[in-house]
Design a protein around this motif. Sequence first.
Motif, PDB file in Angstrom:
ATOM      1  N   PHE A 132      11.308  -8.625   4.070  1.00 54.64           N
ATOM      2  CA  PHE A 132       9.879  -8.431   3.799  1.00 54.64           C
ATOM      3  C   PHE A 132       9.313  -7.324   4.682  1.00 54.64           C
ATOM      4  N   HIS A 133       9.741  -7.288   5.930  1.00 50.51           N
ATOM      5  CA  HIS A 133       9.263  -6.255   6.854  1.00 50.51           C
ATOM      6  C   HIS A 133       9.693  -4.870   6.377  1.00 50.51           C
ATOM      7  N   ILE A 134      10.888  -4.743   5.840  1.00 52.61           N
ATOM      8  CA  ILE A 134      11.369  -3.459   5.331  1.00 52.61           C
ATOM      9  C   ILE A 134      10.465  -2.950   4.207  1.00 52.61           C
ATOM     10  N   VAL A 135      10.082  -3.845   3.296  1.00 49.14           N
ATOM     11  CA  VAL A 135       9.205  -3.452   2.197  1.00 49.14           C
ATOM     12  C   VAL A 135       7.867  -2.942   2.728  1.00 49.14           C
ATOM     13  N   VAL A 136       7.298  -3.658   3.686  1.00 49.89           N
ATOM     14  CA  VAL A 136       5.995  -3.250   4.238  1.00 49.89           C
ATOM     15  C   VAL A 136       6.102  -1.913   4.957  1.00 49.89           C
ATOM     16  N   VAL A 137       7.170  -1.706   5.719  1.00 46.41           N
ATOM     17  CA  VAL A 137       7.337  -0.434   6.436  1.00 46.41           C
ATOM     18  C   VAL A 137       7.499   0.719   5.453  1.00 46.41           C
ATOM     19  N   SER A 138       8.289   0.523   4.395  1.00 45.94           N
ATOM     20  CA  SER A 138       8.471   1.596   3.414  1.00 45.94           C
ATOM     21  C   SER A 138       7.153   1.925   2.714  1.00 45.94           C
ATOM     22  N   LEU A 139       6.366   0.908   2.373  1.00 41.43           N
ATOM     23  CA  LEU A 139       5.059   1.154   1.760  1.00 41.43           C
ATOM     24  C   LEU A 139       4.110   1.846   2.729  1.00 41.43           C
ATOM     25  N   PHE A 140       4.197   1.488   4.002  1.00 43.27           N
ATOM     26  CA  PHE A 140       3.366   2.135   5.019  1.00 43.27           C
ATOM     27  C   PHE A 140       3.681   3.626   5.106  1.00 43.27           C
ATOM     28  N   LEU A 141       4.965   3.970   5.132  1.00 43.95           N
ATOM     29  CA  LEU A 141       5.335   5.383   5.183  1.00 43.95           C
ATOM     30  C   LEU A 141       4.821   6.128   3.947  1.00 43.95           C
ATOM     31  N   GLY A 142       4.958   5.495   2.767  1.00 42.79           N
ATOM     32  CA  GLY A 142       4.474   6.131   1.553  1.00 42.79           C
ATOM     33  C   GLY A 142       2.976   6.331   1.565  1.00 42.79           C
ATOM     34  N   ALA A 143       2.224   5.332   2.040  1.00 43.32           N
ATOM     35  CA  ALA A 143       0.764   5.440   2.082  1.00 43.32           C
ATOM     36  C   ALA A 143       0.315   6.506   3.072  1.00 43.32           C
ATOM     37  N   VAL A 144       0.956   6.562   4.230  1.00 43.34           N
ATOM     38  CA  VAL A 144       0.598   7.575   5.233  1.00 43.34           C
ATOM     39  C   VAL A 144       0.883   8.978   4.703  1.00 43.34           C
ATOM     40  N   ALA A 145       2.072   9.154   4.099  1.00 38.18           N
ATOM     41  CA  ALA A 145       2.423  10.476   3.571  1.00 38.18           C
ATOM     42  C   ALA A 145       1.475  10.888   2.444  1.00 38.18           C
TER      43      ALA A 145
END
Length: 228
Positions: A132-145
């Motif tokens: 679950f943490h991996i999904v949130v981190v990947s979405l965070f990177l996408g949102a920031v970019a």
Amino acid sequence: MRRLRDALRPVRLSLELLLGRKLVLFAVVDALVVCACLIDMLFGSNGEPAEIYASVVLLPFLLLGLPALSGLVDVERQAGCLDLALSSPSAEGYFVRRAGAVCATLAAQGWALVLLAWVYDNRSFPLLAVLFHIVVVSLFLGAVALFWAVRLRTTGAVWLASLATVLLMKRWSMANPIPPRLTVAYGPFLPGPEAALAWLPSLAVLAGGTALFFLYARRRLKRPETML
């Protein structure tokens, strides 16, 4: 198999459009990073599961994920067709789907490596919490970019601003969901109460930051005249 190829085709096309001729280079570098991480996991982790997350997830995400995401808008800007892309009825979804393709690729690779590590290490860390943490981190990177891509004009500037944002939020964006084995009790699927109290606040901050960055990026996409 054909259905799987059809489902993965939009992801492949998005990656090819974002990376162009650099796609092969990224694939080779990614394979080398994954092999190095696996070797380190198998032979150099000193039996500490907390090291697995940093080696198999954070390194590929930062080394390859952010550079791939940095060209979300610059591809059309360099081709001189950004105005056409922004004037289409589904302009917002067009760029969001492109970011989602990279995020899905990062999450899928992270899941595969973590599952392998979990099986190899005899289920020695809470699997579901890490996935679950991996999904949130990947979405965070996408949102920031995406947030910076709709504001800055070059791929390099987007990458630098995104990296700086991730580092400024290092306490949460790079938080390790695997607690130390010798100090905290946890199960093979979910962390225990003590580990969860240390992990969930970081996850909540990261999820909230993801939502804010995405909403501000979406607001900008709805005003295409500000991006030209």
